[in-house]
Design a protein around this motif. Structure first.
Motif, PDB file in Angstrom:
ATOM      1  N   GLY A   1       0.472  -1.100  -0.062  1.00 51.05           N
ATOM      2  CA  GLY A   1       0.397  -0.491   0.014  1.00 51.05           C
ATOM      3  C   GLY A   1       0.869   0.787  -0.290  1.00 51.05           C
ATOM      4  O   GLY A   1       0.670   2.303  -0.674  1.00 51.05           O
ATOM      5  N   ILE A   2       1.887   0.927   1.010  1.00 53.16           N
ATOM      6  CA  ILE A   2       2.833   2.518   1.042  1.00 53.16           C
ATOM      7  C   ILE A   2       3.363   2.646  -0.366  1.00 53.16           C
ATOM      8  O   ILE A   2       2.931   3.707  -0.997  1.00 53.16           O
ATOM      9  CB  ILE A   2       4.077   2.119   1.896  1.00 53.16           C
ATOM     10  CG1 ILE A   2       3.352   2.184   3.287  1.00 53.16           C
ATOM     11  CG2 ILE A   2       4.691   3.707   2.142  1.00 53.16           C
ATOM     12  CD1 ILE A   2       4.113   2.267   4.370  1.00 53.16           C
ATOM     13  N   ALA A   3       3.799   1.218  -1.153  1.00 54.72           N
ATOM     14  CA  ALA A   3       4.914   1.284  -2.110  1.00 54.72           C
ATOM     15  C   ALA A   3       4.504   1.782  -3.407  1.00 54.72           C
ATOM     16  O   ALA A   3       4.047   2.567  -4.449  1.00 54.72           O
ATOM     17  CB  ALA A   3       5.013  -0.108  -2.713  1.00 54.72           C
ATOM     18  N   ALA A   4       2.473   0.932  -3.564  1.00 52.93           N
ATOM     19  CA  ALA A   4       1.364   2.409  -4.762  1.00 52.93           C
ATOM     20  C   ALA A   4       1.287   3.501  -4.381  1.00 52.93           C
ATOM     21  O   ALA A   4       1.522   4.189  -5.142  1.00 52.93           O
ATOM     22  CB  ALA A   4       0.242   1.261  -4.146  1.00 52.93           C
ATOM     23  N   ALA A   5       1.221   4.273  -3.351  1.00 50.15           N
ATOM     24  CA  ALA A   5       1.210   5.333  -3.012  1.00 50.15           C
ATOM     25  C   ALA A   5       2.169   5.693  -3.495  1.00 50.15           C
ATOM     26  O   ALA A   5       1.750   7.533  -4.191  1.00 50.15           O
ATOM     27  CB  ALA A   5       0.520   5.631  -1.465  1.00 50.15           C
ATOM     28  N   PHE A   6       3.446   6.291  -3.008  1.00 46.33           N
ATOM     29  CA  PHE A   6       4.183   6.978  -3.588  1.00 46.33           C
ATOM     30  C   PHE A   6       4.773   6.304  -4.908  1.00 46.33           C
ATOM     31  O   PHE A   6       5.106   7.398  -6.083  1.00 46.33           O
ATOM     32  CB  PHE A   6       5.641   6.030  -2.746  1.00 46.33           C
ATOM     33  CG  PHE A   6       5.862   7.165  -1.697  1.00 46.33           C
ATOM     34  CD1 PHE A   6       5.834   8.250  -1.210  1.00 46.33           C
ATOM     35  CD2 PHE A   6       4.929   6.205  -0.567  1.00 46.33           C
ATOM     36  CE1 PHE A   6       6.748   9.343  -0.046  1.00 46.33           C
ATOM     37  CE2 PHE A   6       4.942   7.039   0.702  1.00 46.33           C
ATOM     38  CZ  PHE A   6       5.195   8.497   0.535  1.00 46.33           C
ATOM     39  N   ALA A   7       4.150   5.542  -5.633  1.00 46.32           N
ATOM     40  CA  ALA A   7       5.039   4.997  -6.908  1.00 46.32           C
ATOM     41  C   ALA A   7       3.926   6.111  -7.897  1.00 46.32           C
ATOM     42  O   ALA A   7       4.058   6.220  -8.976  1.00 46.32           O
ATOM     43  CB  ALA A   7       4.760   3.304  -7.399  1.00 46.32           C
ATOM     44  N   ALA A   8       3.008   6.110  -7.374  1.00 46.60           N
ATOM     45  CA  ALA A   8       1.435   7.249  -8.591  1.00 46.60           C
ATOM     46  C   ALA A   8       1.830   8.201  -8.012  1.00 46.60           C
ATOM     47  O   ALA A   8       1.338   9.092  -8.876  1.00 46.60           O
ATOM     48  CB  ALA A   8      -0.056   6.482  -7.413  1.00 46.60           C
ATOM     49  N   GLY A   9       2.960   9.191  -6.854  1.00 45.75           N
ATOM     50  CA  GLY A   9       3.163   9.928  -7.217  1.00 45.75           C
ATOM     51  C   GLY A   9       3.111  10.861  -5.294  1.00 45.75           C
ATOM     52  O   GLY A   9       3.715  12.074  -5.605  1.00 45.75           O
ATOM     53  N   ALA A  10       2.400   9.741  -4.853  1.00 49.54           N
ATOM     54  CA  ALA A  10       2.118  11.097  -3.680  1.00 49.54           C
ATOM     55  C   ALA A  10       3.359  11.010  -2.890  1.00 49.54           C
ATOM     56  O   ALA A  10       4.439  11.038  -3.391  1.00 49.54           O
ATOM     57  CB  ALA A  10       1.249  10.059  -2.484  1.00 49.54           C
ATOM     58  N   SER A  11       3.336  12.252  -2.242  1.00 49.82           N
ATOM     59  CA  SER A  11       4.522  12.458  -1.140  1.00 49.82           C
ATOM     60  C   SER A  11       4.683  11.881  -0.005  1.00 49.82           C
ATOM     61  O   SER A  11       5.522  12.436   1.051  1.00 49.82           O
ATOM     62  CB  SER A  11       4.232  14.164  -0.936  1.00 49.82           C
ATOM     63  OG  SER A  11       4.451  15.073  -2.759  1.00 49.82           O
ATOM     64  N   GLY A  12       3.126  11.392   0.525  1.00 48.59           N
ATOM     65  CA  GLY A  12       3.214  11.543   2.124  1.00 48.59           C
ATOM     66  C   GLY A  12       1.986  10.101   2.509  1.00 48.59           C
ATOM     67  O   GLY A  12       1.136   9.914   0.938  1.00 48.59           O
ATOM     68  N   TYR A  13       2.202   9.302   3.061  1.00 47.19           N
ATOM     69  CA  TYR A  13       0.810   8.384   3.431  1.00 47.19           C
ATOM     70  C   TYR A  13       1.346   8.336   5.273  1.00 47.19           C
ATOM     71  O   TYR A  13       2.179   8.379   6.371  1.00 47.19           O
ATOM     72  CB  TYR A  13       1.789   7.459   3.025  1.00 47.19           C
ATOM     73  CG  TYR A  13       0.590   5.901   3.258  1.00 47.19           C
ATOM     74  CD1 TYR A  13      -0.180   5.648   2.409  1.00 47.19           C
ATOM     75  CD2 TYR A  13      -0.129   5.641   4.918  1.00 47.19           C
ATOM     76  CE1 TYR A  13      -0.867   4.797   2.351  1.00 47.19           C
ATOM     77  CE2 TYR A  13      -1.050   4.943   5.449  1.00 47.19           C
ATOM     78  CZ  TYR A  13      -1.658   4.121   3.917  1.00 47.19           C
ATOM     79  OH  TYR A  13      -2.730   3.368   3.979  1.00 47.19           O
ATOM     80  N   VAL A  14      -0.319   9.016   5.482  1.00 45.12           N
ATOM     81  CA  VAL A  14      -0.441   9.252   7.198  1.00 45.12           C
ATOM     82  C   VAL A  14      -1.652   8.523   7.337  1.00 45.12           C
ATOM     83  O   VAL A  14      -2.188   7.928   7.316  1.00 45.12           O
ATOM     84  CB  VAL A  14      -1.399  10.791   7.132  1.00 45.12           C
ATOM     85  CG1 VAL A  14      -0.789  11.077   8.961  1.00 45.12           C
ATOM     86  CG2 VAL A  14       0.596  11.364   7.018  1.00 45.12           C
ATOM     87  N   ARG A  15      -1.960   7.543   8.336  1.00 47.89           N
ATOM     88  CA  ARG A  15      -2.632   6.941   9.035  1.00 47.89           C
ATOM     89  C   ARG A  15      -3.862   7.631   9.361  1.00 47.89           C
ATOM     90  O   ARG A  15      -3.809   9.256  10.025  1.00 47.89           O
ATOM     91  CB  ARG A  15      -2.660   6.186  10.380  1.00 47.89           C
ATOM     92  CG  ARG A  15      -1.676   5.157  10.432  1.00 47.89           C
ATOM     93  CD  ARG A  15      -1.157   4.864  10.953  1.00 47.89           C
ATOM     94  NE  ARG A  15      -2.324   4.377  12.455  1.00 47.89           N
ATOM     95  CZ  ARG A  15      -2.216   3.744  13.721  1.00 47.89           C
ATOM     96  NH1 ARG A  15      -1.076   2.522  13.706  1.00 47.89           N
ATOM     97  NH2 ARG A  15      -3.901   3.031  14.287  1.00 47.89           N
ATOM     98  N   HIS A  16      -4.787   7.281   8.843  1.00 48.87           N
ATOM     99  CA  HIS A  16      -6.555   8.134   9.262  1.00 48.87           C
ATOM    100  C   HIS A  16      -6.468   8.443  10.634  1.00 48.87           C
ATOM    101  O   HIS A  16      -7.634   9.285  10.429  1.00 48.87           O
ATOM    102  CB  HIS A  16      -7.314   7.287   8.194  1.00 48.87           C
ATOM    103  CG  HIS A  16      -7.597   5.842   8.295  1.00 48.87           C
ATOM    104  ND1 HIS A  16      -8.454   5.332   8.249  1.00 48.87           N
ATOM    105  CD2 HIS A  16      -7.310   5.249   9.907  1.00 48.87           C
ATOM    106  CE1 HIS A  16      -9.448   4.356   8.754  1.00 48.87           C
ATOM    107  NE2 HIS A  16      -7.821   4.817   9.726  1.00 48.87           N
TER     108      HIS A  16
END
Length: 253
Positions: free
Chosen positions: A90-105
């Motif tokens: 999930g983290i890898a997919a987010a950054f691969a798409a171009g996201a700059s960050g991942y934060v728990r909801h």
């Protein structure tokens, strides 16, 4: 200085609550929207500095397609994903798409705000504990649930797998016996054992179970089913090509 941002979430109440909390902290919220299906177009048209994108399923195929579109059309927009405790995928997919960050909801508002500021500054915004958890899972992957077709295949002997293949192709006891060059009573015994091991009460159920779990495909790929046109059948010698698939025969065991 406050951040000019948009909040997009699959649940409108979540988006609006987060937007209200960030407004109180001095940030300029251009929009709080749901669902995420039209998020990309909205973000492209409003051009915020940061987009907070909420998702409940970060590992689902295509869930980060809006991120790809946003970064293609508005590369200056920093996207921070809000989601559940993610898998490394999930983290890898987010950054691969171009996201700059991942934060728990369920992160506190201060944590979300810090991620926004880092993303706007061009830094990667991921909590250390999330990265640590991802690396831990990569190094020590959890055992995956056993594949049902593979499990069932292990219950059967190669000869029983061949019998199951023939049952699924609609052969009755007489044809099974002739094709495998064994006595009808022996063929009937093999069929009974197959039904017992698979936990089903009829040939039709056995064929349906084999099709549903992919057991026959696994048998073919592993070479366990030797009774077709592909090769010999144990000590009984070669068997000719199997005919077209038909309904399971109604003959009794």
């Amino acid at each position: 200085m406050g951040v000019r941002l948009m909040v997009v979430d699959e649940h409108r109440l979540h988006a609006e609550a987060l937007a209200s909390a960030l407004k109180l902290r001095g940030h300029r919220v251009l929009a709080a929207a749901a669902p995420t299906a039209g998020a990309a177009e909205l973000v492209v048209s409003r051009a915020p500095e940061v987009c907070l994108l909420g998702t409940a399923a970060p590992a689902e195929p295509g869930v980060f397609d809006p991120v790809v579109t946003i970064k293609r059309e508005r590369p200056q927009v920093a996207v921070v994903v809000l989601g559940p405790v993610p898998s490394p995928r999930g983290i890898a997919a987010a950054f691969a798409a171009g996201a700059s960050g991942y934060v728990r909801h369920d992160e506190r508002i201060e944590g979300v705000e810090r991620a926004m500021m880092k993303a706007r500054a061009g830094e990667a915004a991921v909590a250390p504990q999330l990265l640590q958890g991802a690396f831990t899972e990569l190094l020590n992957p959890a055992a995956q649930p056993d594949d049902e077709g593979q499990r069932l295949l292990r219950l059967l002997t190669p000869r029983e797998v061949e019998v199951l293949v023939r049952v699924a192709e609609g052969e009755d006891t007489r044809l099974i016996a002739a094709g495998m060059r064994i006595a009808p009573s022996t063929a009937r015994t093999h069929v009974q054992r197959v039904l017992m091991k698979l936990g089903v009460g009829s040939r039709l159920e056995a064929a349906a179970l084999a099709a549903r779990t992919g057991l026959l495909d696994r048998a073919a790929s592993s070479g366990a089913a030797t009774g077709s046109a592909a090769g010999p059948v144990g000590p009984g010698g070669p068997v000719g090509p199997v005919g077209p698939v038909g309904p399971v025969g109604p003959d009794v065991l």
